[in-house]
Design a protein around this motif. Sequence first.
Motif, PDB file in Angstrom:
ATOM      1  N   THR A   7       0.847  -1.207   0.000  1.00  0.00           N
ATOM      2  CA  THR A   7       0.000   0.000   0.000  1.00  0.00           C
ATOM      3  C   THR A   7       0.876   1.249   0.000  1.00  0.00           C
ATOM      4  O   THR A   7       0.544   2.256  -0.615  1.00  0.00           O
ATOM      5  CB  THR A   7      -0.937   0.041   1.217  1.00  0.00           C
TER       6      THR A   7
ATOM      7  N   PRO B 229      -2.929  -0.927  -5.631  1.00  0.00           N
ATOM      8  CA  PRO B 229      -4.347  -0.868  -5.243  1.00  0.00           C
ATOM      9  C   PRO B 229      -4.714  -1.990  -4.282  1.00  0.00           C
ATOM     10  O   PRO B 229      -4.160  -3.088  -4.360  1.00  0.00           O
ATOM     11  CB  PRO B 229      -5.101  -1.013  -6.576  1.00  0.00           C
ATOM     12  N   PHE B 230      -5.661  -1.690  -3.378  1.00  0.00           N
ATOM     13  CA  PHE B 230      -5.991  -2.611  -2.307  1.00  0.00           C
ATOM     14  C   PHE B 230      -6.507  -3.953  -2.835  1.00  0.00           C
ATOM     15  O   PHE B 230      -6.273  -4.994  -2.225  1.00  0.00           O
ATOM     16  CB  PHE B 230      -7.030  -1.981  -1.373  1.00  0.00           C
ATOM     17  N   GLY B 231      -7.183  -3.916  -3.969  1.00  0.00           N
ATOM     18  CA  GLY B 231      -7.705  -5.146  -4.563  1.00  0.00           C
ATOM     19  C   GLY B 231      -6.598  -6.142  -4.898  1.00  0.00           C
ATOM     20  O   GLY B 231      -6.822  -7.347  -4.944  1.00  0.00           O
ATOM     21  N   LEU B 232      -5.379  -5.620  -5.160  1.00  0.00           N
ATOM     22  CA  LEU B 232      -4.254  -6.511  -5.445  1.00  0.00           C
ATOM     23  C   LEU B 232      -3.495  -6.878  -4.176  1.00  0.00           C
ATOM     24  O   LEU B 232      -2.840  -7.917  -4.113  1.00  0.00           O
ATOM     25  CB  LEU B 232      -3.296  -5.838  -6.430  1.00  0.00           C
TER      26      LEU B 232
ATOM     27  N   VAL C 220      -4.638  -7.660  -1.208  1.00  0.00           N
ATOM     28  CA  VAL C 220      -5.195  -8.806  -0.475  1.00  0.00           C
ATOM     29  C   VAL C 220      -4.689 -10.136  -1.045  1.00  0.00           C
ATOM     30  O   VAL C 220      -4.108 -10.946  -0.296  1.00  0.00           O
ATOM     31  CB  VAL C 220      -6.736  -8.749  -0.453  1.00  0.00           C
TER      32      VAL C 220
ATOM     33  N   PRO D 223      -8.237   1.407   2.664  1.00  0.00           N
ATOM     34  CA  PRO D 223      -9.247   2.190   1.962  1.00  0.00           C
ATOM     35  C   PRO D 223     -10.251   2.776   2.952  1.00  0.00           C
ATOM     36  O   PRO D 223     -10.515   2.168   3.998  1.00  0.00           O
ATOM     37  CB  PRO D 223      -9.934   1.167   1.055  1.00  0.00           C
TER      38      PRO D 223
ATOM     39  N   SER E  17     -15.423 -12.101   5.957  1.00  0.00           N
ATOM     40  CA  SER E  17     -14.259 -12.850   5.467  1.00  0.00           C
ATOM     41  C   SER E  17     -14.147 -14.177   6.175  1.00  0.00           C
ATOM     42  O   SER E  17     -13.781 -15.189   5.564  1.00  0.00           O
ATOM     43  CB  SER E  17     -12.939 -12.084   5.658  1.00  0.00           C
TER      44      SER E  17
END
Lengths: 295, 373
Positions: A54, A59-62, A64, A123, A147
């Motif tokens: 980060t 980007p946060f989607g990647l 994780v 985010p 989750s």
Amino acid sequence: MTNFIQHVVDALSVGSTYALLALGLTLVFSVMNLINFAYGMMLVWSGYIAFFLTDHGVPFGLVVPACIAFATLLSMAIGRVAFRPFIGAPPITLLITSFGVLLVIQYAAIVLFGEEPRILTLPGFFGDVVTVGAIRVPMLEIITIGSAAVVVAVFYAALNRTAFGAQLRAAAELPRVARLMGVRPDHVLMLAFAISGAIAGVVGLLWFAKAGAITPHADLDPTIKAFIALVLGGLGSTRGALIGGFALGALEVALSAMLPDAALGYQPAIVFAAVIAILILRPGGLGAGRLEPAL
Amino acid sequence: VTRPVLRRDHVPGVRGFLAALVGPLLLVGVVTAIAALVYQDDTMTEIVLLFGINAIMVVGFQTFVGNTGLVSFGHVAFMAVGAYATAIVSMDPLDKQIVLKDLPGWLADTSLGVAPSLLVGGAAAAVLALVTGAALMRLSGAAASIATLGLLVITVNVLSQAGRFTHGPRALFGVPDDATFGWVFAALAAAVAISAGFKWSRAGLRARANRDDSVAAESAGIASLRARLLPFVLSAFLTGVGGGLYGMLLTAFSPASFTLSLAVVILTMAILGGVNSITGALAGAVVVTVINEVLRRVENGVDVLGVHLNTPTGMSGAVLGVLLILMLRWRPEGLLSANELQLEAPEPPRDAPAAEPAVPPPAKGARRAGQRV
């Protein structure tokens, strides 16, 4: 009433974190009787990777999937190098080996990231609060519970619906027979470490999203919580791990809500005393019906 | 003429028992003599004292782990309780008025000497072990280890909350600076003698029988709980005394001073030396202290072939971790395994008169008499 529902949501959120932690540990335990002291450090590594990515604008989607992949690989590497040579060793030897592993990967974290706390930037929606009637639920708690539900569903599907899962269960239940049926213990072990690592990757993100700061010594708290959840539910069974995790979460939240202010400082001591008392009454843990002492 | 030998068990009889007691004490003597030489160097005094205190703690730890086969993380709790109890009874009443204002009157005015204070520290830890052990020692294996970890968390939590007695989470300062060379190494000798005395006693044998096969031991009339509880209490006492000396060495400490990392150092020493041996505990303490000291100098920066090397702190931990894994892989029983140093007389030669049976072979008449019965 709203207060009560609020506490139940809190307990579910805390409990699902603990349940995931215990699930990751119990899998390896059931295959090779290892109580992994280095488990919390895998969470810390997952947190550091998230921080690093980060920080570099990924980007946060990647972030994780990257964290999960990294923790999986780290866990498998540790399993291969440090634990595979010890297949069949007494549990105490394995426990102490995991201590050695902890010292090494902790030092690696200190060398790379330093002692100072690192703040994970997430985010914006992580900080939101969802209001339903009079109940206010932080977004983070919803994400945590969600989750956990996904991980548990995937975990059970993998364990009960795939050939790998069948091999794992066979090796955990009757290692010698499984071996005669052509299940290779080292393959099963690597698989267990991979799943354990993937779970650690998820929990690492959740844990440090809540705790905020990552330090090389932040592993102790999750490790201890995982251990307690594990023995509380019963060592070596996935059902026990889930029961233990949620029971520990409920116990903590209930004590925080009910203890008078003067005794609030003693909350950790009371939680542990209660857990030890439960263990003495039911040495096999809450999830086990048997009376034999747990391993 | 006697000679030092390594044996797993001692020669039967009182002389064999004494030989087994004197052996480890002899090693303490040698270690103390070397420590005294190193102590002359002013920069090393702290390290020598810390070594002695760690050695006491390892011997205490070994007394439990070696005889019962259970791994305890609760020993840091006994250290902490020993340190606090010793500090509270040994501090100057004037200092107590500053740091521990709310102490009950009888405690506020007490100021004991070094030996009684240390005994109080050991006794406090032993009482904690007796009370908690009655519950903890019912568990076995991994569950027992995790429960002792719980004991550590509970103890640190209570110590930091009971501010009236401990100054809370803040540092307790003004502890007398009484961890002198003499007291530390005298305590070490006493700890080794007590531990060896226990190991070769009936109670020690019962504990090890329970360790090796608890079902067989139970069926021979050895109650598991009692067999484990005695070494637990005894080892807590020794660890408490070590903790008291540790507190006197630090002179100021807080509950945060007693972390799991202390347990790691003690555990590494015990495992490296051989967890089933008192001699091994001492050997492990020496080896780990030397390695730590060398690494500490490397951490401070060394010049190798004109290049200045500097490594981040904490490297000793990583090196100990690798050592631990390698040791468990290649020599899981440790350097000395279960062997103890013993002083023993060489066995008399077979044909010496003393070796002949004391009772002469029966005469012909006697044999005939025997046939008649």
